[in-house]
Design an enzyme around this catalytic site. Sequence first.
Site, PDB file in Angstrom:
ATOM      1  N   TRP A  25      27.214  10.461  15.205  1.00 28.37           N
ATOM      2  CA  TRP A  25      28.235  11.422  15.165  1.00 28.37           C
ATOM      3  C   TRP A  25      28.015  11.982  16.814  1.00 28.37           C
ATOM      4  O   TRP A  25      28.727  12.378  17.400  1.00 28.37           O
ATOM      5  CB  TRP A  25      28.140  12.502  14.326  1.00 28.37           C
ATOM      6  CG  TRP A  25      28.658  11.634  13.051  1.00 28.37           C
ATOM      7  CD1 TRP A  25      27.623  11.825  11.734  1.00 28.37           C
ATOM      8  CD2 TRP A  25      29.781  11.281  12.604  1.00 28.37           C
ATOM      9  NE1 TRP A  25      28.394  10.937  10.947  1.00 28.37           N
ATOM     10  CE2 TRP A  25      29.542  10.786  11.297  1.00 28.37           C
ATOM     11  CE3 TRP A  25      31.111  11.046  13.185  1.00 28.37           C
ATOM     12  CZ2 TRP A  25      30.674   9.881  10.632  1.00 28.37           C
ATOM     13  CZ3 TRP A  25      32.399  10.202  12.718  1.00 28.37           C
ATOM     14  CH2 TRP A  25      31.822   9.771  11.495  1.00 28.37           C
ATOM     15  N   ASP A  59      27.196  20.811  16.505  1.00 31.64           N
ATOM     16  CA  ASP A  59      28.206  20.172  15.431  1.00 31.64           C
ATOM     17  C   ASP A  59      27.170  20.572  14.132  1.00 31.64           C
ATOM     18  O   ASP A  59      26.001  19.907  13.840  1.00 31.64           O
ATOM     19  CB  ASP A  59      28.288  18.723  15.502  1.00 31.64           C
ATOM     20  CG  ASP A  59      28.960  18.296  14.673  1.00 31.64           C
ATOM     21  OD1 ASP A  59      29.148  18.729  13.430  1.00 31.64           O
ATOM     22  OD2 ASP A  59      29.373  16.886  14.697  1.00 31.64           O
ATOM     23  N   LYS A  75      31.665  19.137   3.549  1.00 28.82           N
ATOM     24  CA  LYS A  75      30.022  19.069   2.987  1.00 28.82           C
ATOM     25  C   LYS A  75      29.709  20.105   2.218  1.00 28.82           C
ATOM     26  O   LYS A  75      29.549  20.138   1.112  1.00 28.82           O
ATOM     27  CB  LYS A  75      29.113  18.799   4.343  1.00 28.82           C
ATOM     28  CG  LYS A  75      29.922  17.685   5.516  1.00 28.82           C
ATOM     29  CD  LYS A  75      29.686  16.171   4.975  1.00 28.82           C
ATOM     30  CE  LYS A  75      29.852  15.247   6.163  1.00 28.82           C
ATOM     31  NZ  LYS A  75      29.708  14.078   5.815  1.00 28.82           N
TER      32      LYS A  75
END
Length: 355
Positions: free
Chosen positions: A100, A167, A191
């Site tokens: 990511w 992030d 999440k």
Amino acid sequence: MKHNFGAGPGILPHEVLKQAAEAVVDLNGIGLSLLEISHRSAEFEAVLDEAVKLVKELLEVPEGYSVLFLQGGASTQFAMVPQNLLPSTGKAAYLDSGVWASKALKEAKYFGEVDVIATSKESNYTYIPKDYTIPTDAAYFHITSNNTIYGTQLHEFPKSPIPMVADMSSDIFSRKFNVADFGLIYAGAQKNMGPAGTTLVIVKDEILGKVDRKIPSMYNYQTQIEGGSMYNTPPVFAIYVSMLTLRWLKSKGGVEAIAQENKAKSKALYTEIDRNPLFKPVCAVEDRSDMNVCFVMENPEHEKPFLKLCDERGIVGVKGHRSVGGFRASIYNALPITSVHALIDVMQEFQEKNK
């Protein structure tokens, strides 16, 4: 009973799911579904206001920061961050600690120069890079706080001389940290906060408005701030469920209390991985994630029968990402420690059967 270790969309508190299901039929007794009321109605404005208030309270967001609920997932933020913060003739610094992070820096290259100041790609991201220098002439420094695929996590955040962007999609609200150390934080909801469909952004107002490019309205943080996250129709359901989840978190004692539970869960599972001769960890001990526990079998031929036993015992979502293989137990906030002990019991049962 199912024990949900899925990496995302991840587990949500049962009471939140129940309340959300009721609201889909009738929101707070108004005779209308949450899904059919106007996003400009007093009922939804109260939801959005409470969601923003809870974010500020739970994370102790200081003055001078705006809280947004946007669409497009964290992947859209990969482009929005440089679009809003990186001058066309400037550069941004990125720490490459996983897939990511790599995707984020790839998007940033469309808007300016990117300096990858450290990477662990050569080891398939089995550790968090350290011993690097953050350049003072960059517009911002980007990190990924937790790497879901590889099971690594930054347990201490660096002190950055320039605005730091993080992030935090897979560990937001899982532990305490100082928001004032960051210029911008973003996190996909699916999440630890809610269902897929909304993305939390916390941005320091003073870092905006400094690039020389024209930014389309939907991708301009200042436009979204002025619109109160409602420049266009927001993801009503995702924001509502996120609000309920934040309420649940507050009722449990907030971030500090849930962090203690998360530590207890990860410690129990890592202790079993280290003890059980059939399993082994995949990443550096000091960088082990408290959210995503990745491990493999000493004998790869044991993988399929172990997954079969997990399925029989109601353990779901533990198959590892294809980049790592093996297993990944995602132990997000809503996963009770009883589920962790259920997985440990299956690991011990499998050991007994394969002595």
